[in-house]
Design a protein around this motif. Structure first.
Motif, PDB file in Angstrom:
ATOM      1  N   PHE A 187     -57.274  47.064 -13.581  1.00 15.19           N
ATOM      2  CA  PHE A 187     -58.538  47.687 -14.117  1.00 15.19           C
ATOM      3  C   PHE A 187     -58.079  48.890 -14.893  1.00 15.19           C
ATOM      4  N   ASN A 188     -57.268  49.482 -14.611  1.00 10.86           N
ATOM      5  CA  ASN A 188     -56.639  50.670 -15.670  1.00 10.86           C
ATOM      6  C   ASN A 188     -56.214  50.413 -16.578  1.00 10.86           C
ATOM      7  N   GLY A 244     -64.266  37.141 -29.074  1.00 15.13           N
ATOM      8  CA  GLY A 244     -65.138  36.682 -28.290  1.00 15.13           C
ATOM      9  C   GLY A 244     -65.097  36.189 -27.011  1.00 15.13           C
ATOM     10  N   GLN A 245     -64.327  36.399 -25.952  1.00 16.06           N
ATOM     11  CA  GLN A 245     -63.792  36.125 -24.793  1.00 16.06           C
ATOM     12  C   GLN A 245     -64.871  36.755 -23.533  1.00 16.06           C
ATOM     13  N   ILE A 246     -65.199  38.196 -23.990  1.00 15.98           N
ATOM     14  CA  ILE A 246     -66.181  38.707 -23.205  1.00 15.98           C
ATOM     15  C   ILE A 246     -67.472  39.389 -24.215  1.00 15.98           C
ATOM     16  N   SER A 247     -68.474  39.631 -23.475  1.00 19.47           N
ATOM     17  CA  SER A 247     -69.755  40.208 -24.128  1.00 19.47           C
ATOM     18  C   SER A 247     -69.798  41.634 -24.415  1.00 19.47           C
ATOM     19  N   ILE A 248     -70.382  42.164 -25.647  1.00 23.69           N
ATOM     20  CA  ILE A 248     -70.658  43.591 -25.716  1.00 23.69           C
ATOM     21  C   ILE A 248     -71.226  44.251 -24.667  1.00 23.69           C
ATOM     22  N   GLU A 249     -72.014  43.566 -23.872  1.00 27.91           N
ATOM     23  CA  GLU A 249     -72.900  44.253 -22.900  1.00 27.91           C
ATOM     24  C   GLU A 249     -72.007  44.473 -21.701  1.00 27.91           C
ATOM     25  N   SER A 250     -70.832  43.811 -21.402  1.00 25.88           N
ATOM     26  CA  SER A 250     -69.614  43.894 -20.515  1.00 25.88           C
ATOM     27  C   SER A 250     -68.912  45.351 -20.677  1.00 25.88           C
ATOM     28  N   VAL A 251     -68.480  45.314 -21.898  1.00 25.95           N
ATOM     29  CA  VAL A 251     -67.737  46.514 -22.229  1.00 25.95           C
ATOM     30  C   VAL A 251     -68.525  47.919 -22.138  1.00 25.95           C
ATOM     31  N   VAL A 252     -69.692  47.656 -22.638  1.00 21.65           N
ATOM     32  CA  VAL A 252     -70.765  48.888 -22.482  1.00 21.65           C
ATOM     33  C   VAL A 252     -70.958  49.142 -21.162  1.00 21.65           C
ATOM     34  N   LEU A 253     -71.145  48.227 -20.314  1.00 17.00           N
ATOM     35  CA  LEU A 253     -71.276  48.554 -18.909  1.00 17.00           C
ATOM     36  C   LEU A 253     -70.118  48.966 -18.345  1.00 17.00           C
ATOM     37  N   LEU A 254     -68.880  48.478 -18.523  1.00 15.00           N
ATOM     38  CA  LEU A 254     -67.672  49.133 -18.039  1.00 15.00           C
ATOM     39  C   LEU A 254     -67.609  50.630 -18.425  1.00 15.00           C
ATOM     40  N   ASP A 255     -67.953  51.140 -19.657  1.00 14.17           N
ATOM     41  CA  ASP A 255     -68.163  52.320 -20.116  1.00 14.17           C
ATOM     42  C   ASP A 255     -69.123  53.269 -19.478  1.00 14.17           C
ATOM     43  N   ILE A 256     -70.258  52.597 -19.015  1.00 16.91           N
ATOM     44  CA  ILE A 256     -71.268  53.251 -18.094  1.00 16.91           C
ATOM     45  C   ILE A 256     -70.607  53.610 -16.942  1.00 16.91           C
ATOM     46  N   LEU A 257     -69.706  52.755 -16.329  1.00 15.62           N
ATOM     47  CA  LEU A 257     -69.185  52.978 -14.958  1.00 15.62           C
ATOM     48  C   LEU A 257     -68.032  53.906 -15.140  1.00 15.62           C
ATOM     49  N   VAL A 258     -67.053  53.999 -16.245  1.00 14.58           N
ATOM     50  CA  VAL A 258     -65.895  54.910 -15.867  1.00 14.58           C
ATOM     51  C   VAL A 258     -65.851  55.948 -17.183  1.00 14.58           C
ATOM     52  N   ASP A 271     -48.013  51.043 -26.675  1.00 13.47           N
ATOM     53  CA  ASP A 271     -47.765  51.579 -28.182  1.00 13.47           C
ATOM     54  C   ASP A 271     -49.111  52.215 -28.737  1.00 13.47           C
ATOM     55  N   PHE A 272     -50.052  52.293 -28.030  1.00  8.30           N
ATOM     56  CA  PHE A 272     -51.250  52.678 -28.609  1.00  8.30           C
ATOM     57  C   PHE A 272     -51.837  52.017 -29.748  1.00  8.30           C
ATOM     58  N   SER A 273     -51.413  50.718 -30.061  1.00  4.03           N
ATOM     59  CA  SER A 273     -51.930  50.030 -31.066  1.00  4.03           C
ATOM     60  C   SER A 273     -53.108  49.178 -31.087  1.00  4.03           C
ATOM     61  N   GLN A 274     -53.370  48.887 -29.531  1.00  2.76           N
ATOM     62  CA  GLN A 274     -54.661  48.078 -29.335  1.00  2.76           C
ATOM     63  C   GLN A 274     -55.253  48.355 -27.726  1.00  2.76           C
ATOM     64  N   SER A 275     -56.163  47.753 -27.555  1.00  3.85           N
ATOM     65  CA  SER A 275     -57.128  48.150 -26.156  1.00  3.85           C
ATOM     66  C   SER A 275     -57.275  46.570 -25.907  1.00  3.85           C
ATOM     67  N   PRO A 276     -56.712  46.156 -24.380  1.00  2.00           N
ATOM     68  CA  PRO A 276     -57.167  44.744 -24.082  1.00  2.00           C
ATOM     69  C   PRO A 276     -58.756  44.372 -24.098  1.00  2.00           C
ATOM     70  N   VAL A 277     -59.345  45.307 -23.625  1.00  2.00           N
ATOM     71  CA  VAL A 277     -60.901  45.191 -23.741  1.00  2.00           C
ATOM     72  C   VAL A 277     -61.506  44.892 -25.076  1.00  2.00           C
ATOM     73  N   LYS A 335     -63.326  38.676 -14.720  1.00  2.00           N
ATOM     74  CA  LYS A 335     -62.563  37.829 -14.145  1.00  2.00           C
ATOM     75  C   LYS A 335     -61.680  37.327 -15.177  1.00  2.00           C
ATOM     76  N   THR A 336     -62.253  37.270 -16.376  1.00  2.00           N
ATOM     77  CA  THR A 336     -61.313  36.820 -17.699  1.00  2.00           C
ATOM     78  C   THR A 336     -60.395  37.620 -17.737  1.00  2.00           C
ATOM     79  N   LEU A 337     -60.676  39.109 -17.842  1.00  3.58           N
ATOM     80  CA  LEU A 337     -59.805  39.846 -18.247  1.00  3.58           C
ATOM     81  C   LEU A 337     -58.521  40.131 -17.304  1.00  3.58           C
ATOM     82  N   SER A 338     -58.962  39.918 -15.593  1.00  4.07           N
ATOM     83  CA  SER A 338     -58.079  39.972 -14.575  1.00  4.07           C
ATOM     84  C   SER A 338     -57.155  38.686 -14.573  1.00  4.07           C
TER      85      SER A 338
END
Length: 197
Positions: free
Chosen positions: A110-111, A132-146, A119-125, A101-104
């Motif tokens: 989602f894409n 510190g706006q999202i947790s490390i576990e959420s990023v890993v869970l997102l990677d597990i999904l896609v 410009d390939f300089s950064q990633s929103p996630v 929700k924070t990212l949305s």
């Protein structure tokens, strides 16, 4: 469990998060000899931890402290970091939903969160994680999904290696997280709900 076994788990996880060594593949063991352990001045810490925790808890304890600080010394590892880690696991689905929700709410699709800026300089996630706006576990869970972290690593412009270090940490942590039962279907449903409504 012995202090030596605790030391092996510690060594395997330190190597797992800082080199190409795969602690999961080698069952959290290393080639370190008992005699080497006996000569260590800090073996007291391993003996003490081996009496407090079972094997799974010890893996979690070391993982929690190492993802917090990859250069942490055994004597500086603390229960507060472990408690925060277990608290995050207790509310994994809720935390993931809030982080999505924070990212949305920042206007990302989602894409977009699973890719780099034009410009390939950064990633929103990655930026949200660093901030510190999202947790490390959420990023890993997102990677597990896609499974987006490996491709992100190849497309991000990263002359200083800052993104590479963070991506390596996330990918290493993913293999540890996959050892536990995860609510994958619930997480998938939460992501769909957040980004399609």
């Amino acid at each position: 469990m012995s202090g030596y076994t605790a030391y092996q788990i510690y060594q395997s996880l330190k190597l797992h998060f800082t080199t190409d060594y795969d602690a999961v593949k080698y069952n959290f063991k290393t080639a370190v000899k008992q005699a080497t352990f006996e000569k260590r001045r800090d073996r007291y810490f391993f003996e003490k931890l081996s009496r407090r925790f079972n094997r799974e808890q010890l893996i979690e304890y070391f993982t929690a402290n190492i993802i917090e600080n990859q250069n942490v010394w055994i004597g500086d590892m603390c229960d507060n970091v472990y408690s925060a880690y277990t608290a995050r696991y207790d509310k994994l689905t809720y935390m993931f939903e809030q982080d999505m929700k924070t990212l949305s709410n920042k206007g990302y699709t989602f894409n977009e969160i699973c890719s780099a800026t034009p410009d390939f300089s950064q990633s929103p996630v990655l930026e949200a994680l660093r901030g510190g706006q999202i947790s490390i576990e959420s990023v890993v869970l997102l990677d597990i999904l896609v499974n987006f972290l490996k491709s992100l690593e190849s497309i991000l412009s990263d002359p200083l290696g800052i993104n590479k270090d963070l991506l390596d940490l996330l990918i290493s942590y993913k293999s540890i997280m996959l050892q536990k039962p995860l609510p994958k279907n619930k997480i998938k449903d939460k992501a769909l709900l957040v980004f399609t409504t």
